[in-house]
Design a protein around this motif. Structure first.
Motif, PDB file in Angstrom:
ATOM      1  N   GLY A 170       8.932  19.894 -38.753  1.00  0.00           N
ATOM      2  CA  GLY A 170       8.319  19.366 -37.544  1.00  0.00           C
ATOM      3  C   GLY A 170       8.653  17.905 -37.361  1.00  0.00           C
ATOM      4  O   GLY A 170       9.036  17.201 -38.294  1.00  0.00           O
ATOM      5  N   ILE A 171       8.549  17.451 -36.140  1.00  0.00           N
ATOM      6  CA  ILE A 171       8.719  16.034 -35.822  1.00  0.00           C
ATOM      7  C   ILE A 171       7.441  15.563 -35.154  1.00  0.00           C
ATOM      8  O   ILE A 171       6.683  16.356 -34.582  1.00  0.00           O
ATOM      9  CB  ILE A 171       9.931  15.790 -34.902  1.00  0.00           C
ATOM     10  N   GLY A 172       7.207  14.254 -35.266  1.00  0.00           N
ATOM     11  CA  GLY A 172       5.971  13.737 -34.699  1.00  0.00           C
ATOM     12  C   GLY A 172       6.061  12.273 -34.349  1.00  0.00           C
ATOM     13  O   GLY A 172       7.042  11.588 -34.640  1.00  0.00           O
ATOM     14  N   ALA A 173       5.018  11.833 -33.705  1.00  0.00           N
ATOM     15  CA  ALA A 173       4.886  10.421 -33.338  1.00  0.00           C
ATOM     16  C   ALA A 173       3.432  10.043 -33.520  1.00  0.00           C
ATOM     17  O   ALA A 173       2.528  10.897 -33.456  1.00  0.00           O
ATOM     18  CB  ALA A 173       5.346  10.186 -31.903  1.00  0.00           C
ATOM     19  N   GLY A 174       3.212   8.738 -33.795  1.00  0.00           N
ATOM     20  CA  GLY A 174       1.845   8.312 -34.023  1.00  0.00           C
ATOM     21  C   GLY A 174       1.609   6.872 -33.613  1.00  0.00           C
ATOM     22  O   GLY A 174       2.549   6.100 -33.370  1.00  0.00           O
ATOM     23  N   TYR A 175       0.350   6.562 -33.529  1.00  0.00           N
ATOM     24  CA  TYR A 175      -0.069   5.190 -33.218  1.00  0.00           C
ATOM     25  C   TYR A 175      -1.121   4.810 -34.245  1.00  0.00           C
ATOM     26  O   TYR A 175      -2.046   5.579 -34.523  1.00  0.00           O
ATOM     27  CB  TYR A 175      -0.640   5.117 -31.806  1.00  0.00           C
ATOM     28  N   LEU A 176      -0.986   3.583 -34.836  1.00  0.00           N
ATOM     29  CA  LEU A 176      -1.871   3.126 -35.895  1.00  0.00           C
ATOM     30  C   LEU A 176      -2.453   1.771 -35.524  1.00  0.00           C
ATOM     31  O   LEU A 176      -1.724   0.880 -35.059  1.00  0.00           O
ATOM     32  CB  LEU A 176      -1.103   3.013 -37.225  1.00  0.00           C
ATOM     33  N   TYR A 177      -3.744   1.649 -35.715  1.00  0.00           N
ATOM     34  CA  TYR A 177      -4.424   0.370 -35.474  1.00  0.00           C
ATOM     35  C   TYR A 177      -5.339   0.081 -36.654  1.00  0.00           C
ATOM     36  O   TYR A 177      -5.983   0.983 -37.191  1.00  0.00           O
ATOM     37  CB  TYR A 177      -5.264   0.431 -34.194  1.00  0.00           C
ATOM     38  N   TYR A 178      -5.358  -1.224 -37.061  1.00  0.00           N
ATOM     39  CA  TYR A 178      -6.323  -1.615 -38.086  1.00  0.00           C
ATOM     40  C   TYR A 178      -6.643  -3.096 -37.947  1.00  0.00           C
ATOM     41  O   TYR A 178      -5.861  -3.899 -37.412  1.00  0.00           O
ATOM     42  CB  TYR A 178      -5.801  -1.304 -39.495  1.00  0.00           C
ATOM     43  N   ASN A 179      -7.804  -3.426 -38.418  1.00  0.00           N
ATOM     44  CA  ASN A 179      -8.280  -4.810 -38.456  1.00  0.00           C
ATOM     45  C   ASN A 179      -9.003  -4.975 -39.787  1.00  0.00           C
ATOM     46  O   ASN A 179     -10.149  -4.583 -39.937  1.00  0.00           O
ATOM     47  CB  ASN A 179      -9.216  -5.104 -37.283  1.00  0.00           C
ATOM     48  N   MET A 200      -8.433  -8.058 -41.818  1.00  0.00           N
ATOM     49  CA  MET A 200      -8.591  -9.492 -42.155  1.00  0.00           C
ATOM     50  C   MET A 200      -8.778 -10.302 -40.869  1.00  0.00           C
ATOM     51  O   MET A 200      -8.104 -11.300 -40.628  1.00  0.00           O
ATOM     52  CB  MET A 200      -7.372  -9.988 -42.938  1.00  0.00           C
ATOM     53  N   ASP A 201      -9.684  -9.735 -40.020  1.00  0.00           N
ATOM     54  CA  ASP A 201     -10.003 -10.382 -38.746  1.00  0.00           C
ATOM     55  C   ASP A 201      -8.757 -10.611 -37.911  1.00  0.00           C
ATOM     56  O   ASP A 201      -8.613 -11.619 -37.207  1.00  0.00           O
ATOM     57  CB  ASP A 201     -10.726 -11.729 -38.986  1.00  0.00           C
ATOM     58  N   LYS A 202      -7.855  -9.668 -37.978  1.00  0.00           N
ATOM     59  CA  LYS A 202      -6.650  -9.737 -37.167  1.00  0.00           C
ATOM     60  C   LYS A 202      -6.305  -8.329 -36.705  1.00  0.00           C
ATOM     61  O   LYS A 202      -6.186  -7.417 -37.515  1.00  0.00           O
ATOM     62  CB  LYS A 202      -5.482 -10.329 -37.955  1.00  0.00           C
ATOM     63  N   ASN A 203      -6.191  -8.150 -35.404  1.00  0.00           N
ATOM     64  CA  ASN A 203      -5.862  -6.839 -34.849  1.00  0.00           C
ATOM     65  C   ASN A 203      -4.372  -6.548 -35.051  1.00  0.00           C
ATOM     66  O   ASN A 203      -3.508  -7.360 -34.671  1.00  0.00           O
ATOM     67  CB  ASN A 203      -6.184  -6.786 -33.356  1.00  0.00           C
ATOM     68  N   VAL A 204      -4.123  -5.399 -35.643  1.00  0.00           N
ATOM     69  CA  VAL A 204      -2.749  -4.974 -35.887  1.00  0.00           C
ATOM     70  C   VAL A 204      -2.593  -3.554 -35.367  1.00  0.00           C
ATOM     71  O   VAL A 204      -3.392  -2.675 -35.684  1.00  0.00           O
ATOM     72  CB  VAL A 204      -2.393  -5.017 -37.392  1.00  0.00           C
ATOM     73  N   ASP A 205      -1.600  -3.315 -34.524  1.00  0.00           N
ATOM     74  CA  ASP A 205      -1.307  -1.963 -34.061  1.00  0.00           C
ATOM     75  C   ASP A 205       0.198  -1.779 -34.045  1.00  0.00           C
ATOM     76  O   ASP A 205       0.966  -2.713 -33.886  1.00  0.00           O
ATOM     77  CB  ASP A 205      -1.901  -1.690 -32.681  1.00  0.00           C
ATOM     78  N   ASP A 206       0.589  -0.486 -34.219  1.00  0.00           N
ATOM     79  CA  ASP A 206       2.012  -0.187 -34.290  1.00  0.00           C
ATOM     80  C   ASP A 206       2.220   1.298 -34.010  1.00  0.00           C
ATOM     81  O   ASP A 206       1.324   2.115 -34.219  1.00  0.00           O
ATOM     82  CB  ASP A 206       2.548  -0.541 -35.685  1.00  0.00           C
ATOM     83  N   SER A 264      -6.121   5.963 -35.867  1.00  0.00           N
ATOM     84  CA  SER A 264      -4.766   6.477 -35.710  1.00  0.00           C
ATOM     85  C   SER A 264      -4.788   7.726 -34.848  1.00  0.00           C
ATOM     86  O   SER A 264      -5.783   8.448 -34.794  1.00  0.00           O
ATOM     87  CB  SER A 264      -4.147   6.787 -37.081  1.00  0.00           C
ATOM     88  N   VAL A 265      -3.657   7.953 -34.178  1.00  0.00           N
ATOM     89  CA  VAL A 265      -3.434   9.154 -33.390  1.00  0.00           C
ATOM     90  C   VAL A 265      -2.036   9.654 -33.725  1.00  0.00           C
ATOM     91  O   VAL A 265      -1.070   8.880 -33.687  1.00  0.00           O
ATOM     92  CB  VAL A 265      -3.549   8.888 -31.875  1.00  0.00           C
ATOM     93  N   THR A 266      -1.913  10.945 -34.086  1.00  0.00           N
ATOM     94  CA  THR A 266      -0.620  11.518 -34.392  1.00  0.00           C
ATOM     95  C   THR A 266      -0.441  12.825 -33.630  1.00  0.00           C
ATOM     96  O   THR A 266      -1.408  13.549 -33.367  1.00  0.00           O
ATOM     97  CB  THR A 266      -0.479  11.805 -35.902  1.00  0.00           C
TER      98      THR A 266
END
Length: 435
Positions: free
Chosen positions: A293-302, A304-310, A111-113
């Motif tokens: 404060g306000i923020g934004a982020g990016y999340l990635y995880y795998n 169950m053998d499936k790439n998920v990002d949001d 993740s990146v925030t």
């Protein structure tokens, strides 16, 4: 042939020896000593480094306005699945069958925030003002150190000149004693006086030699101190020949006390301390206020053998509720510290005014002492001349002549001390008036 080789070797050796020259002597005047001290003095160098540290602190504080960005990530491998469950299935002719399920045995996450503070209880604003104030304090400290270094440079320089004048006096006294001894030796041979008078002259000569040794050692030490002060090599360092000259009237150097106070780095530092404590009080108050404060982020995880990002955006509010319990006492303590800083500022102004007035009195006193010492030198010179004539005519004793010579030497030393005191007190007055 052998003779020619020896001549060549001799010429080569002489050339090598001539090529080895000692380090050039470094002889500096007063102005050159001041300039060298500004450039090479180690205390000043440390003060400049402290100013650079304050500058970097201010730049560091400015970065608090920027978004706070964090990144994290990781992978894992579990011995068993992290999700364990049993499912009951109803199958024809088999009835209910229990089936175990195991999921998420390995995975990866990242993740990146980025969070932009909108309101932080004014801690960021006051922190930057405090950092800028620290830089101003560093500049004032550097200015204060420069004045102290210049004053010490003048003190060392005129101390060297004073010791040289004392040595010149000892030379004059030594010549006079040599002439007196010649006369006493003639009188001893003629049977006019006893050898006891000759012993008394020798004792006085030995005393002068002892004083010369002390003065020469003192001159060496002070020269070493000045060399270290200006960043020179004491082995080759020396001070250019200088004289006190005719001391000028100090009246043009006078500055009213109130005007001098406004130029004193010490008083300006006391004012900056009051200002800093005010910012500290505001910082203490800001610790009890909410932060937004306000923020934004990016999340990635795998998992169950499936790439998920949001991606996502969010807002956050933090209220330090538990800090309110002791916050009132901490804020009151900060206000008391602010009052203490104001009291120290007023005390500093009063004590600096006393120091400035005392320094001016010392300048006037030293200037008046020069006139008195000059008259003493004239009187002792005439007294010595008359006693020398009286002794040659046989109407004065050796004791009176030696006493006159002692008074002459003492008056010249006092004249030298008065001139040195005037120069050093004038340098001190220039420093305490912020010039």
């Amino acid at each position: 042939m052998m003779k020619t080789q020896k001549q060549i070797a001799c010429l080569w050796l002489c050339g090598a020896l001539l090529g080895i020259s000692p380090a050039a002597a470094q002889t500096l005047s007063l102005d050159e000593c001041r300039a060298a001290a500004v450039e090479h003095n180690r205390t000043l160098a440390s003060s400049r480094l402290e100013l650079e540290q304050a500058l970097q602190t201010r730049r560091e504080a400015f970065t608090s306005y920027f978004p706070q960005i964090t990144a994290s990530g990781g992978v894992f491998q579990a011995q068993h699945g992290l999700l364990q469950a049993d499912f009951a299935l109803s199958l024809p002719q088999m009835g209910a069958v229990s089936m175990p399920l195991s999921l998420v045995k390995r995975g990866a996450m990242g993740s990146v925030t980025a969070v932009q503070p909108l309101f932080a209880g004014l801690k960021i604003v006051n922190g930057n003002k405090l950092a800028r104030l620290g830089e101003e304090v560093g500049r004032l400290q550097l200015r204060k150190t420069e004045g102290e270094v210049r004053e010490q440079t003048d003190a060392y320089f005129w101390q060297i000149v004073s010791i040289r004048e004392n040595l010149a006096t000892l030379d004059a006294v030594d010549r006079q004693l040599g002439e007196i001894r010649r006369q006493v030796e003639l009188s001893v041979r003629a049977g006019i006086v006893t050898s006891n008078d000759l012993l008394r002259v020798e004792l006085r000569q030995q005393e002068v030699a002892s004083n010369r040794l002390t003065a020469e050692n003192g001159l060496k030490v002070v020269r070493m101190l000045l060399a270290q002060h200006v960043g020179a090599d004491w082995r080759t360092f020396d001070v250019a020949a200088a004289e006190y000259g005719e001391p000028e009237d100090p009246a043009p150097y006078y500055v009213p006390v109130e005007e001098a106070l406004d130029n004193r780095a010490e008083y300006l530092l006391a004012e900056k301390n009051v200002e800093a404590q005010r910012y500290q009080t505001r910082m203490e108050r800001g610790k009890r206020l909410p932060t937004v404060g306000i923020g934004a982020g990016y999340l990635y995880y795998n998992l169950m053998d499936k790439n998920v990002d949001d991606g996502m955006v969010f807002a956050q509010v933090s209220v330090p509720i538990s800090d309110w319990w002791g916050g009132a006492h901490a804020l009151k303590r900060a206000r008391l510290e602010e009052q203490r800083a104001e009291n120290e500022r007023l005390q500093a102004r009063e004590m600096l005014a006393v120091e400035i007035e005392r320094a001016w009195c010392e300048v006037q006193e030293a200037y008046a002492q020069i006139a008195l010492a000059r008259r003493s030198v004239a009187s002792s010179t005439e007294n010595l001349r008359q006693n020398r004539d009286f002794y040659a005519a046989g109407t004065s004793s050796l004791t009176e002549l030696l006493d006159a010579e002692t008074l002459y030497a003492r008056s010249r030393d006092e004249m030298t001390s008065a001139c040195a005191a005037y120069r050093t007190s004038l340098a001190r007055y220039m420093r305490v008036t912020g010039r």
